[in-house]
Design an enzyme around this catalytic site. Structure first.
Site, PDB file in Angstrom:
ATOM      1  N   CYS A  84      32.039  39.817  49.007  1.00 33.08           N
ATOM      2  CA  CYS A  84      32.791  39.291  47.824  1.00 33.08           C
ATOM      3  C   CYS A  84      34.032  40.067  47.534  1.00 33.08           C
ATOM      4  CB  CYS A  84      31.514  39.096  46.637  1.00 33.08           C
ATOM      5  SG  CYS A  84      32.145  38.225  45.047  1.00 33.08           S
ATOM      6  N   HIS A  85      33.879  40.662  46.071  1.00 39.36           N
ATOM      7  CA  HIS A  85      35.374  41.381  45.879  1.00 39.36           C
ATOM      8  C   HIS A  85      35.277  42.992  46.358  1.00 39.36           C
ATOM      9  CE1 HIS A  85      35.401  38.109  42.924  1.00 39.36           C
ATOM     10  NE2 HIS A  85      36.468  38.438  42.676  1.00 39.36           N
TER      11      HIS A  85
END
Length: 187
Positions: free
Chosen positions: A112-113
């Site tokens: 994800c991030h």
């Protein structure tokens, strides 16, 4: 798998605001493979998950960044979310801890991030990676070759985009941990 994973230790670096499924699912998969997981955070106590649209469960911190080094673990896993990686990428101790895994040739998984942390640790230049599409330009600007795939593995660096990619992410991360150190993993 070529070796027993029983007793292998993996660090999960996180802080408040990690996406709950991106920590809980990989941790369960690693534990099921016989791997011992430790949640590492900047401070003692608990960290609180973000569960898609609201605060989730609290997770016990096993050790702080002051108590560990990359030498204590065979691999590193970085859950995403927005708050967690934004906090950790600004933490010099977290950057140093992450960089140590790359310098030691050890597997690292980020979803994800979480690649934001890798950007600030200075380890993405020249690497093939994926992430949540909203940070693709950040990775490209830091020198990574970004692709939109459920999982990308570049010499023991395993990256995925989002919770729906967790099956592929967990499977590939466990495979890389089983292979051990990678001579082409680098900082």
């Amino acid at each position: 798998m070529t070796q027993s994973l029983k007793g292998v230790r993996v660090a999960i670096l996180a802080s408040d605001g990690f996406e709950e499924s991106e920590l809980s699912v990989p941790r369960a998969e690693l534990d099921a493979a016989g791997i011992e997981t430790h949640i590492i955070a900047p401070e003692h106590g608990h960290i609180t998950a973000w569960a898609e649209t609201e605060w989730g469960e609290k997770y016990h911190v096993d050790k702080t960044l002051d108590e560990v080094s990359e030498h204590d673990y065979a691999a590193l896993m970085l859950p995403g979310g927005v708050i967690n990686p934004d906090t950790l990428r600004q933490n010099e101790k977290a950057q140093h801890f992450v960089r140590g895994f790359f310098e030691a040739g050890k597997p690292v998984g980020a979803i994800c991030h979480a690649p934001w942390i890798l950007i600030n640790a200075g380890v993405v230049d020249g690497r093939r990676m994926t992430s949540i599409p909203s940070i693709s330009k950040d990775l490209i600007n830091a020198g990574a070759e970004w692709e939109d795939s459920e999982v990308v593995c570049d010499n023991a660096l395993v990256t995925s985009r989002k919770p729906s990619d967790l099956d592929a992410f967990c499977s590939k991360l466990i495979e890389e941990i089983d292979e051990g150190r990678h001579s082409k993993q680098h900082a």
